[in-house]
Design a protein around this motif. Structure first.
Motif, PDB file in Angstrom:
ATOM      1  N   ARG A   1       8.577   2.417 -10.373  1.00  0.00           N
ATOM      2  CA  ARG A   1       7.983   0.831 -10.365  1.00  0.00           C
ATOM      3  C   ARG A   1       8.627   1.352 -12.071  1.00  0.00           C
ATOM      4  O   ARG A   1       8.535   0.232 -12.901  1.00  0.00           O
ATOM      5  N   THR A   2       8.897   2.548 -12.610  1.00  0.00           N
ATOM      6  CA  THR A   2       9.044   2.179 -14.002  1.00  0.00           C
ATOM      7  C   THR A   2      11.296   2.591 -14.107  1.00  0.00           C
ATOM      8  O   THR A   2      11.070   3.067 -14.694  1.00  0.00           O
ATOM      9  N   SER A   3      11.318   3.611 -12.767  1.00  0.00           N
ATOM     10  CA  SER A   3      12.662   3.284 -12.548  1.00  0.00           C
ATOM     11  C   SER A   3      13.838   2.430 -12.003  1.00  0.00           C
ATOM     12  O   SER A   3      14.801   2.196 -12.285  1.00  0.00           O
ATOM     13  N   GLY A   4      13.479   1.409 -11.261  1.00  0.00           N
ATOM     14  CA  GLY A   4      14.521   0.591 -11.225  1.00  0.00           C
ATOM     15  C   GLY A   4      14.902   1.161  -9.865  1.00  0.00           C
ATOM     16  O   GLY A   4      16.077   0.016  -9.265  1.00  0.00           O
ATOM     17  N   ALA A   5      14.632   1.775  -9.282  1.00  0.00           N
ATOM     18  CA  ALA A   5      15.149   1.771  -7.545  1.00  0.00           C
ATOM     19  C   ALA A   5      14.648   1.042  -6.445  1.00  0.00           C
ATOM     20  O   ALA A   5      13.661   0.335  -6.737  1.00  0.00           O
ATOM     21  N   GLU A   6      14.986   0.841  -5.868  1.00  0.00           N
ATOM     22  CA  GLU A   6      14.559   0.556  -4.752  1.00  0.00           C
ATOM     23  C   GLU A   6      13.701   1.335  -3.606  1.00  0.00           C
ATOM     24  O   GLU A   6      12.783   1.187  -2.641  1.00  0.00           O
ATOM     25  N   GLY A   7      14.155   2.315  -3.431  1.00  0.00           N
ATOM     26  CA  GLY A   7      13.059   3.972  -2.646  1.00  0.00           C
ATOM     27  C   GLY A   7      12.768   5.019  -3.546  1.00  0.00           C
ATOM     28  O   GLY A   7      13.553   5.105  -4.561  1.00  0.00           O
ATOM     29  N   VAL A   8      11.429   4.870  -3.260  1.00  0.00           N
ATOM     30  CA  VAL A   8      11.674   6.848  -4.076  1.00  0.00           C
ATOM     31  C   VAL A   8      10.836   7.895  -2.970  1.00  0.00           C
ATOM     32  O   VAL A   8       9.910   6.866  -2.293  1.00  0.00           O
ATOM     33  N   LEU A   9      10.968   8.927  -3.001  1.00  0.00           N
ATOM     34  CA  LEU A   9      10.839   9.754  -2.208  1.00  0.00           C
ATOM     35  C   LEU A   9      11.155  11.391  -2.783  1.00  0.00           C
ATOM     36  O   LEU A   9      11.994  11.341  -3.464  1.00  0.00           O
ATOM     37  N   LEU A  10       9.926  11.665  -2.245  1.00  0.00           N
ATOM     38  CA  LEU A  10       9.896  13.558  -2.313  1.00  0.00           C
ATOM     39  C   LEU A  10      11.149  14.236  -1.695  1.00  0.00           C
ATOM     40  O   LEU A  10      11.341  13.602  -0.563  1.00  0.00           O
ATOM     41  N   THR A  11      11.118  15.313  -2.263  1.00  0.00           N
ATOM     42  CA  THR A  11      12.083  16.259  -1.491  1.00  0.00           C
ATOM     43  C   THR A  11      11.378  17.361  -1.529  1.00  0.00           C
ATOM     44  O   THR A  11      10.386  17.331  -2.228  1.00  0.00           O
ATOM     45  N   ASP A  12      12.181  18.309  -0.093  1.00  0.00           N
ATOM     46  CA  ASP A  12      11.019  19.582   0.557  1.00  0.00           C
ATOM     47  C   ASP A  12      11.432  21.236  -0.345  1.00  0.00           C
ATOM     48  O   ASP A  12      12.065  20.649  -1.812  1.00  0.00           O
ATOM     49  N   ALA A  13      10.724  22.262   0.027  1.00  0.00           N
ATOM     50  CA  ALA A  13      10.768  22.681  -0.891  1.00  0.00           C
ATOM     51  C   ALA A  13      12.812  23.306  -0.519  1.00  0.00           C
ATOM     52  O   ALA A  13      12.687  24.608  -1.802  1.00  0.00           O
ATOM     53  N   ASP A  14      13.467  22.937   0.612  1.00  0.00           N
ATOM     54  CA  ASP A  14      15.043  22.552   0.746  1.00  0.00           C
ATOM     55  C   ASP A  14      15.437  22.328   0.068  1.00  0.00           C
ATOM     56  O   ASP A  14      16.454  22.080  -0.386  1.00  0.00           O
ATOM     57  N   GLY A  15      15.423  21.140  -0.921  1.00  0.00           N
ATOM     58  CA  GLY A  15      16.280  20.149  -1.278  1.00  0.00           C
ATOM     59  C   GLY A  15      16.032  18.915  -0.542  1.00  0.00           C
ATOM     60  O   GLY A  15      17.311  18.311  -0.444  1.00  0.00           O
ATOM     61  N   ARG A  16      16.110  19.099   0.813  1.00  0.00           N
ATOM     62  CA  ARG A  16      15.734  17.543   1.691  1.00  0.00           C
ATOM     63  C   ARG A  16      15.122  16.560   1.093  1.00  0.00           C
ATOM     64  O   ARG A  16      13.629  16.578   0.796  1.00  0.00           O
ATOM     65  N   ASP A  17      15.811  15.301   1.550  1.00  0.00           N
ATOM     66  CA  ASP A  17      15.115  14.360   1.745  1.00  0.00           C
ATOM     67  C   ASP A  17      14.043  14.113   3.009  1.00  0.00           C
ATOM     68  O   ASP A  17      13.342  14.540   3.969  1.00  0.00           O
ATOM     69  N   GLN A  18      12.570  13.047   2.135  1.00  0.00           N
ATOM     70  CA  GLN A  18      11.584  13.273   2.788  1.00  0.00           C
ATOM     71  C   GLN A  18      11.233  11.885   2.676  1.00  0.00           C
ATOM     72  O   GLN A  18      10.613  11.739   2.245  1.00  0.00           O
ATOM     73  N   PRO A  19      11.857  11.156   3.516  1.00  0.00           N
ATOM     74  CA  PRO A  19      11.853   9.608   3.872  1.00  0.00           C
ATOM     75  C   PRO A  19      10.484   9.102   4.512  1.00  0.00           C
ATOM     76  O   PRO A  19      10.127   7.965   4.039  1.00  0.00           O
ATOM     77  N   LEU A  20       9.955   9.932   4.844  1.00  0.00           N
ATOM     78  CA  LEU A  20       7.984   9.622   5.179  1.00  0.00           C
ATOM     79  C   LEU A  20       7.377   9.640   3.974  1.00  0.00           C
ATOM     80  O   LEU A  20       6.294  10.065   4.576  1.00  0.00           O
ATOM     81  N   VAL A  21       7.550   9.970   3.125  1.00  0.00           N
ATOM     82  CA  VAL A  21       6.579  10.300   1.630  1.00  0.00           C
ATOM     83  C   VAL A  21       6.994   9.544   0.975  1.00  0.00           C
ATOM     84  O   VAL A  21       8.099  10.536   0.139  1.00  0.00           O
ATOM     85  N   ALA A  22       6.953   8.411   0.429  1.00  0.00           N
ATOM     86  CA  ALA A  22       7.752   7.417   0.208  1.00  0.00           C
ATOM     87  C   ALA A  22       6.763   6.468  -0.413  1.00  0.00           C
ATOM     88  O   ALA A  22       6.001   5.871  -0.102  1.00  0.00           O
ATOM     89  N   ALA A  23       8.389   5.723  -1.262  1.00  0.00           N
ATOM     90  CA  ALA A  23       7.834   3.815  -1.707  1.00  0.00           C
ATOM     91  C   ALA A  23       8.527   3.521  -2.107  1.00  0.00           C
ATOM     92  O   ALA A  23       9.544   4.003  -2.483  1.00  0.00           O
ATOM     93  N   TYR A  24       8.486   2.232  -1.050  1.00  0.00           N
ATOM     94  CA  TYR A  24       9.917   1.407  -1.289  1.00  0.00           C
ATOM     95  C   TYR A  24       9.668  -0.082  -1.745  1.00  0.00           C
ATOM     96  O   TYR A  24       8.146  -0.707  -1.662  1.00  0.00           O
ATOM     97  N   ARG A  25      10.357  -0.739  -2.582  1.00  0.00           N
ATOM     98  CA  ARG A  25      10.437  -1.896  -2.101  1.00  0.00           C
ATOM     99  C   ARG A  25      10.285  -2.945  -1.241  1.00  0.00           C
ATOM    100  O   ARG A  25      11.400  -2.643   0.292  1.00  0.00           O
ATOM    101  N   ARG A  26       9.705  -3.312  -0.793  1.00  0.00           N
ATOM    102  CA  ARG A  26       9.992  -4.076   0.865  1.00  0.00           C
ATOM    103  C   ARG A  26      10.718  -5.096   0.891  1.00  0.00           C
ATOM    104  O   ARG A  26      11.179  -5.509   1.873  1.00  0.00           O
TER     105      ARG A  26
END
Length: 317
Positions: free
Chosen positions: A123-148
């Motif tokens: 809500r503050t970045s203006g992005a369409e989605g925010v996801l976590l990255t893991d210890a190796d820097g890989r995207d984790q799209p199933l730990v995320a928040a998205y604009r519906r």
């Protein structure tokens, strides 16, 4: 696509949101075990994830129904086993909030704070989605928040339907990897090696179970597990109870600690329950324990008045 620096981004997650939890995978790396039901710290992995999104307006779990510690909406992708994109398609149909948190059911260290952080960044970045990255820097799209609306747009495009996300047919999405979905989104990334840790193998499960029992985590984990097991939804100041147990054990006797805390809980329930009732019962019991300890100190022989007359004084007699 950017990496977000969370410094100073607090308090923007007050608006409502919905959650979609994907829990219908085959768990092939676990030998086909029922992964959402595997327990870590005495709690099923699915229940741990549901606790982290407990304040969602609607929580949709894409899987076959099972007992859970909180009520949810159940649905399944068509056909069952169609993969994460098809499952997300099915779950999104039951949401209405502008923001949707999307989670897998195997995140043992996910917390409410992590979910709020994802929503705050969204809500503050203006992005369409925010996801976590893991210890190796890989995207984790199933730990995320998205604009519906963004998810609907990409799912519609992938499914080959002009503007129909409301259909139950998601055959065009079967087997698609999540990166096909996220590739079309404007994403922000938040590094978090702990909250993004997921359990794909039995070694992962063992690692999670070991960490749960570390000194800095075990007490909170145990209290939460007990509340889940007993069906208690009550947030209390455990520090007050621990102080009370310490005072009772030190000032009275070691067995007094568990018995006193039990009686405090019983008294709080008799008074209507709630954090305030627990705090008041704890305050009274703690004061009693301190008085008890003071009396014990006064009763020690070296603290008692000397009853032997002082014959060195002229008026002693």
């Amino acid at each position: 696509m950017t990496t977000y620096d969370p410094t100073g981004a607090e308090g923007a997650a007050d608006a409502g949101y919905d959650a979609v939890v994907l829990a219908g995978g085959g768990a092939r790396r676990l030998g086909g075990a029922d992964k959402p039901g595997v327990r870590v710290g005495g709690r099923a992995l699915l229940d741990r994830v549901l606790a982290a999104c407990a304040d969602a307006g609607t929580t949709v779990v894409v899987a076959d129904p099972r007992p859970t510690t909180r009520p949810v909406t159940w649905t399944r992708e068509s056909p069952p086993g169609g993969g994460p994109v098809a499952a997300l398609y099915a779950g999104l149909r039951h949401t209405t909030a502008q923001d949707v948190v999307v989670l897998s059911a195997d995140l043992p260290f996910l917390t409410e704070e992590t979910v709020r952080r994802l929503l705050t960044v969204l809500r503050t970045s203006g992005a369409e989605g925010v996801l976590l990255t893991d210890a190796d820097g890989r995207d984790q799209p199933l730990v995320a928040a998205y604009r519906r609306t963004a998810l609907r747009r990409e799912l519609t495009m992938l499914n080959g339907a002009a503007s129909r996300v409301g259909s139950t047919a998601g055959g065009g999405l079967t087997g698609l990897p999540l990166r096909r979905l996220t590739a079309g989104l404007d994403l922000t990334r938040v590094p978090d090696p702990v909250a993004s840790f997921d359990c794909d193998t039995w070694d992962d499960i063992a690692t999670a179970r070991t960490r749960i029992r570390e000194h800095g985590h075990v007490l909170d984990e145990w209290i939460t597990a007990v509340k889940d097991e007993l069906g208690i939804d009550l947030d209390v100041d455990t520090g007050v109870l621990l102080d009370l147990a310490r005072d009772a054990a030190h000032g009275v006797a070691r067995p007094a600690a568990p018995l006193t805390t039990f009686l405090v809980g019983y008294a709080a329930a008799r008074s209507g329950g709630g954090p305030e009732a627990v705090a008041e019962a704890s305050r009274k019991a703690a004061a009693l324990a301190l008085r008890w300890a003071d009396e014990a100190a006064d009763a020690k022989p070296d603290a008692a008045p000397d009853a032997t007359p002082d014959t060195s004084r002229p008026d002693a007699g």
